[in-house]
Every structure is written in structure tokens, then in C-alpha cells.
Design a protein around this motif. Structure first.
Motif, mmCIF file in Angstrom:
data_model
loop_
_atom_site.group_PDB
_atom_site.id
_atom_site.type_symbol
_atom_site.label_atom_id
_atom_site.label_comp_id
_atom_site.label_asym_id
_atom_site.label_seq_id
_atom_site.Cartn_x
_atom_site.Cartn_y
_atom_site.Cartn_z
ATOM 1 N N GLU A 1 -40.287 -41.383 100.869
ATOM 2 C CA GLU A 1 -40.548 -40.178 100.079
ATOM 3 C C GLU A 1 -41.837 -40.320 99.263
ATOM 4 O OE1 GLU A 1 -38.862 -37.616 100.755
ATOM 5 O OE2 GLU A 1 -37.361 -38.694 101.922
ATOM 6 N N LEU A 2 -42.110 -41.521 98.776
ATOM 7 C CA LEU A 2 -43.356 -41.743 98.032
ATOM 8 C C LEU A 2 -44.569 -41.578 98.940
ATOM 9 C CD1 LEU A 2 -42.473 -44.794 95.739
ATOM 10 C CD2 LEU A 2 -43.071 -42.479 94.992
ATOM 11 N N GLU A 3 -44.480 -42.086 100.158
ATOM 12 C CA GLU A 3 -45.583 -41.941 101.098
ATOM 13 C C GLU A 3 -45.791 -40.474 101.480
ATOM 14 O OE1 GLU A 3 -44.676 -44.512 104.352
ATOM 15 O OE2 GLU A 3 -45.469 -46.311 103.350
ATOM 16 N N LYS A 4 -44.697 -39.748 101.604
ATOM 17 C CA LYS A 4 -44.799 -38.321 101.918
ATOM 18 C C LYS A 4 -45.478 -37.572 100.765
ATOM 19 C CE LYS A 4 -41.228 -36.547 103.836
ATOM 20 N NZ LYS A 4 -39.856 -35.969 104.048
ATOM 21 N N ILE A 5 -45.102 -37.895 99.551
ATOM 22 C CA ILE A 5 -45.709 -37.245 98.390
ATOM 23 C C ILE A 5 -47.202 -37.554 98.320
ATOM 24 C CG2 ILE A 5 -45.799 -37.287 95.863
ATOM 25 C CD1 ILE A 5 -42.766 -37.596 95.866
ATOM 26 N N ALA B 1 -39.484 -33.825 98.464
ATOM 27 C CA ALA B 1 -39.603 -35.282 98.554
ATOM 28 C C ALA B 1 -39.291 -35.938 97.210
ATOM 29 C CB ALA B 1 -41.014 -35.659 99.003
ATOM 30 N N LYS B 2 -39.730 -35.306 96.133
ATOM 31 C CA LYS B 2 -39.443 -35.858 94.807
ATOM 32 C C LYS B 2 -37.952 -35.837 94.518
ATOM 33 C CE LYS B 2 -40.604 -35.404 89.922
ATOM 34 N NZ LYS B 2 -41.436 -34.711 88.900
ATOM 35 N N GLN B 3 -37.281 -34.756 94.931
ATOM 36 C CA GLN B 3 -35.845 -34.655 94.700
ATOM 37 C C GLN B 3 -35.088 -35.729 95.478
ATOM 38 O OE1 GLN B 3 -34.151 -30.894 95.920
ATOM 39 N NE2 GLN B 3 -32.419 -31.081 94.515
ATOM 40 N N LYS B 4 -35.439 -35.909 96.750
ATOM 41 C CA LYS B 4 -34.787 -36.936 97.566
ATOM 42 C C LYS B 4 -35.092 -38.342 97.044
ATOM 43 C CE LYS B 4 -34.853 -34.240 101.855
ATOM 44 N NZ LYS B 4 -35.400 -34.178 103.233
ATOM 45 N N GLY B 5 -36.351 -38.577 96.700
ATOM 46 C CA GLY B 5 -36.733 -39.897 96.196
ATOM 47 C C GLY B 5 -36.065 -40.234 94.879
ATOM 48 N N THR B 6 -35.923 -39.239 94.012
ATOM 49 C CA THR B 6 -35.275 -39.472 92.715
ATOM 50 C C THR B 6 -33.802 -39.815 92.890
ATOM 51 O OG1 THR B 6 -36.822 -37.960 91.609
ATOM 52 C CG2 THR B 6 -34.769 -38.465 90.465
ATOM 53 N N ARG B 7 -33.132 -39.121 93.806
ATOM 54 C CA ARG B 7 -31.713 -39.431 94.060
ATOM 55 C C ARG B 7 -31.551 -40.843 94.613
ATOM 56 N NH1 ARG B 7 -31.038 -33.956 96.184
ATOM 57 N NH2 ARG B 7 -31.262 -34.833 98.280
ATOM 58 N N ASP C 1 -39.055 -46.742 88.323
ATOM 59 C CA ASP C 1 -39.237 -45.387 87.800
ATOM 60 C C ASP C 1 -39.988 -44.579 88.856
ATOM 61 O OD1 ASP C 1 -39.904 -43.064 86.490
ATOM 62 O OD2 ASP C 1 -40.530 -44.027 84.635
ATOM 63 N N PHE C 2 -39.291 -43.662 89.511
ATOM 64 C CA PHE C 2 -39.881 -42.906 90.615
ATOM 65 C C PHE C 2 -41.056 -42.042 90.134
ATOM 66 C CE2 PHE C 2 -40.061 -39.545 93.850
ATOM 67 C CZ PHE C 2 -40.053 -40.301 95.009
#
Length: 223
Positions: free
Chosen positions: A110-114, A160-166, A182-183
Motif C-alpha cells: 500500500e505504501l508503494e501504491k501511494i 490505499a491509505k485506508q487499507k495500509g492503516t488497517r 506509524d503509517f
């Protein structure tokens, strides 16, 4: 001698035996007092001058502080060493937990996608600004297309932020405190990072080196 307020005999409180010492004699009330001339000179001296013994005491304190400094440094080094060992132990523990590895892999995806969407969004903003300088371009198909792509990138980043945070929340509950991440801090661009977020990124990169290499490739199963 009688009680308080009674008749008292003059009393010589100090006697100078040294013929080289000058003394003053005076009467204070009914008491006869002898004051050594040297003492009077000290009391009347300029207070800005510092006696030699005071300077010596200052030097002794400075020496004591410098002597203790190596002990403080050794304590700090020992603390840093213990912290590093705790981190390595926590990393090893997480690397042996398939669920932790899966969650960390998801966080990284998700970080790479962001990051990719941020780069695309930056280019789209630049294109949008250029179109705004062209008369009548806001009514053309290109401007409409760019606006739609901007909205798509923004929605993709939000997802992506929502998925990564979860995934980060679940990961932090499974690992030791040394590995909690810390995402939000990991999404900050390099030029805008604070010392705290830069430290989080450095720790994350170290974790990537160890944890991602232990993650099984997608589609492969253990025999």
C-alpha cells in the motif's frame, strides 16, 4: 555580673599576640570588642574579587565532573546496545510469525501504491496548471480528462491509505513495541520529513530488509 540590663564588666574578646598584626579596639554598648585589622580589610574589600580558595574549589568541581563523564557515556552506550539487541530480538520474533509477515507485506504494498500515485498526481497537477493558462482549454476534452485522472488518483490514494492503516493497526498489535510503525509518517515525502518521521522511515527500511525477504512469493506454498 548581674542579670540582663545589669552592670557588666568590659570584656576583651580577642587578643592579638602577634606584634605584626594591627588591631582596633572599640566599644559596642557595654562590650569591649577587639577586631583584627586583617578581618576588617576583607570585609571592606571589593566583592568582585574572588579569593584563591574559591577558584581552587571551582577547579576541583570541574575535575570531578570530567572524571564522571566516562561513566555517563558508558551508561548511554550500554543503553543503546540494549535497545539495539531488543530490536533485533523483536525482528527475529516477527520474522517467524507468518501473520506478521503477511501484514507487513500488505503495508509495504500500500505504501508503494501511494508513492506511485503521488508521483502521477504531481504530473497531473502540472498538466492541469498548464491547461489553465491556455484560453478556452477548460472547455476542452483534455482538461476534462486530466480532472478525471486527478480524481481517480486521489481516490486510489485514499483507498490505499485506508487499507495500509488497517494492516498497520493489526501489525502493531502482534509485534513487540520496538517494531510498531506509524503509517502516516511513512507517507511523508523525503523533503518534508521531520527528524521523527525520518527516524520512523529508517527503522521501516531496516524492517523491510529482514521481513520482506522472509515472505513467501505469492502462489507458492510450503510442501
Amino acid at each position: 555580673m548581674h542579670g540582663v540590663g545589669g552592670t557588666q564588666q568590659p570584656a576583651n574578646l580577642a587578643t592579638a599576640n602577634d606584634s605584626n598584626v594591627q588591631t582596633d579596639k572599640g566599644f559596642f554598648g557595654q562590650l569591649k570588642v577587639t577586631v583584627v585589622e586583617g578581618v576588617r580589610n576583607i570585609l571592606s574589600a571589593n566583592y568582585s574579587s574572588i579569593p584563591d580558595n574559591a577558584k581552587l574549589a571551582s577547579r576541583n568541581i570541574a575535575v570531578l565532573a570530567s572524571a564522571l563523564q566516562p561513566l555517563v557515556n558508558e551508561s548511554d552506550n550500554a543503553g543503546a546496545k540494549d535497545s539495539s539487541q531488543d530490536f533485533e530480538q523483536a525482528l527475529k520474533k516477527a520474522s517467524n510469525n507468518p501473520k506478521s509477515l503477511k501484514l507487513f507485506s500488505q503495508i509495504n504494498q500500500e505504501l508503494e501504491k501511494i508513492q506511485q500515485l503521488q508521483e502521477e498526481l504531481s504530473e497531473l497537477y502540472s498538466t492541469n496548471d498548464r491547461l489553465l493558462r491556455i484560453p478556452g482549454a477548460v472547455n476542452g476534452p483534455r482538461y476534462t480528462e486530466v480532472k478525471a485522472q486527478i480524481t481517480e488518483c486521489q481516490n486510489g490514494m485514499a483507498g490505499a491509505k485506508q487499507k495500509g492503516t488497517r494492516a498497520q493497526q493489526k501489525f502493531n498489535k502482534m509485534v513487540d513495541p520496538q517494531l510498531k510503525i506509524d503509517f502516516d509518517a511513512l507517507q511523508v515525502p523525503e523533503e518534508k520529513r521531520s527528524p521523527e518521521s525520518a527516524k520512523d522511515v529508517a527503522k521501516y527500511e531496516k524492517m523491510k530488509t529482514d521481513l520482506l525477504k522472509r515472505q513467501e512469493p505469492v502462489g507458492l506454498k510450503r510442501p
